[in-house]
Design a protein around this motif. Sequence first.
Motif, PDB file in Angstrom:
ATOM      1  N   GLN A   1       0.831  -1.209   0.000  1.00 33.66           N
ATOM      2  CA  GLN A   1       0.000   0.000   0.000  1.00 33.66           C
ATOM      3  C   GLN A   1       0.868   1.264   0.000  1.00 33.66           C
ATOM      4  O   GLN A   1       0.554   2.262  -0.670  1.00 33.66           O
ATOM      5  CB  GLN A   1      -0.935  -0.014   1.207  1.00 33.66           C
TER       6      GLN A   1
ATOM      7  N   GLN B   1      -0.735  -1.559  -7.897  1.00 36.19           N
ATOM      8  CA  GLN B   1      -2.083  -1.961  -7.509  1.00 36.19           C
ATOM      9  C   GLN B   1      -2.213  -3.482  -7.511  1.00 36.19           C
ATOM     10  O   GLN B   1      -2.850  -4.065  -6.635  1.00 36.19           O
ATOM     11  CB  GLN B   1      -3.112  -1.362  -8.466  1.00 36.19           C
ATOM     12  N   THR B   2      -1.589  -4.098  -8.464  1.00 40.03           N
ATOM     13  CA  THR B   2      -1.598  -5.562  -8.514  1.00 40.03           C
ATOM     14  C   THR B   2      -0.918  -6.140  -7.278  1.00 40.03           C
ATOM     15  O   THR B   2      -1.384  -7.138  -6.704  1.00 40.03           O
ATOM     16  CB  THR B   2      -0.881  -6.056  -9.783  1.00 40.03           C
TER      17      THR B   2
ATOM     18  N   THR C   1      -3.292  -5.898  -4.415  1.00 41.44           N
ATOM     19  CA  THR C   1      -4.342  -6.921  -4.533  1.00 41.44           C
ATOM     20  C   THR C   1      -3.820  -8.296  -4.106  1.00 41.44           C
ATOM     21  O   THR C   1      -4.488  -9.042  -3.376  1.00 41.44           O
ATOM     22  CB  THR C   1      -4.866  -6.988  -5.982  1.00 41.44           C
ATOM     23  N   ASN C   2      -2.624  -8.603  -4.571  1.00 44.11           N
ATOM     24  CA  ASN C   2      -2.018  -9.888  -4.205  1.00 44.11           C
ATOM     25  C   ASN C   2      -1.759  -9.969  -2.695  1.00 44.11           C
ATOM     26  O   ASN C   2      -1.947 -11.025  -2.075  1.00 44.11           O
ATOM     27  CB  ASN C   2      -0.715 -10.089  -4.962  1.00 44.11           C
TER      28      ASN C   2
ATOM     29  N   GLN D   1      -3.414  -8.410  -0.394  1.00 37.52           N
ATOM     30  CA  GLN D   1      -4.710  -8.550   0.278  1.00 37.52           C
ATOM     31  C   GLN D   1      -5.199 -10.009   0.226  1.00 37.52           C
ATOM     32  O   GLN D   1      -5.738 -10.527   1.208  1.00 37.52           O
ATOM     33  CB  GLN D   1      -5.736  -7.632  -0.379  1.00 37.52           C
ATOM     34  N   THR D   2      -4.981 -10.638  -0.898  1.00 34.58           N
ATOM     35  CA  THR D   2      -5.362 -12.047  -1.042  1.00 34.58           C
ATOM     36  C   THR D   2      -4.549 -12.925  -0.098  1.00 34.58           C
ATOM     37  O   THR D   2      -5.075 -13.846   0.545  1.00 34.58           O
ATOM     38  CB  THR D   2      -5.151 -12.513  -2.498  1.00 34.58           C
TER      39      THR D   2
ATOM     40  N   SER E   1      -5.827 -12.477   3.369  1.00 33.39           N
ATOM     41  CA  SER E   1      -7.104 -13.176   3.523  1.00 33.39           C
ATOM     42  C   SER E   1      -6.875 -14.673   3.724  1.00 33.39           C
ATOM     43  O   SER E   1      -7.500 -15.316   4.581  1.00 33.39           O
ATOM     44  CB  SER E   1      -7.975 -12.933   2.287  1.00 33.39           C
TER      45      SER E   1
END
Length: 225
Positions: A134, A149-150, A153-154, A156-157, A160
């Motif tokens: 971030q 941004q990718t 996203t990665n 965040q995954t 999770s």
Amino acid sequence: MNFVPRGTIVGLLAAALVVGPALMQVPHFSQTAFAAAGGGGGGDGGGNGKGGGDAAADAAGKDNNGNGSTASAMGGLNASHASASAMAHASPNSRVGEIAAYKSAANALSAAAANLAAANTAVTNAQAALASAQAALAAASTTQKAAAQTAVTNAQTALSNALAAQAKAQAGVAFSQNAAAAALAAAANKGITKGAVSTLDARLGISLDAATTASLAAQAASLQH
């Protein structure tokens, strides 16, 4: 009718007068005195037998809380001294068999706790990776935005997934601790304390941290009837 000579009668009366007072002077021994002298052999024998047993128990060592001997505090859990072979072949309903069941459940709890620790570390690392991604996105130039941004996203995954693994590990610990607590409550015949569980685990080669041991002891104690 035959008559006894008067001289014989007088002699007998004289002897009676001499012997009678002597018999009356036989010392009287109280029950207490007798017990101290001769009867104490039986009484002290029983008392010393119990005392010897207590001394032997005390010699086994004090428990972690200093509340009596380890052997006394452990009660039926002293069967944990049984050999590995005896535990492997013990009846499930025997004390040794119940302790063997606890050992198996506690080892599963130890493994589950290790999995949870690893999952917690993974979550911490994933959170750090996301924060870094971030920050990189915020500092990225226009041409770098898409890639940054990718990366976010990665990250965040990954976080999770780490959180899902953590939740699964937490459920595994709860399940394993329930099983271990039930097995421990079944095997014990005295009040279960953290000190008793620590001693038992040391004998059985079980490795649990202090917090888990305390939680397990409290849960098992609550299951006792």
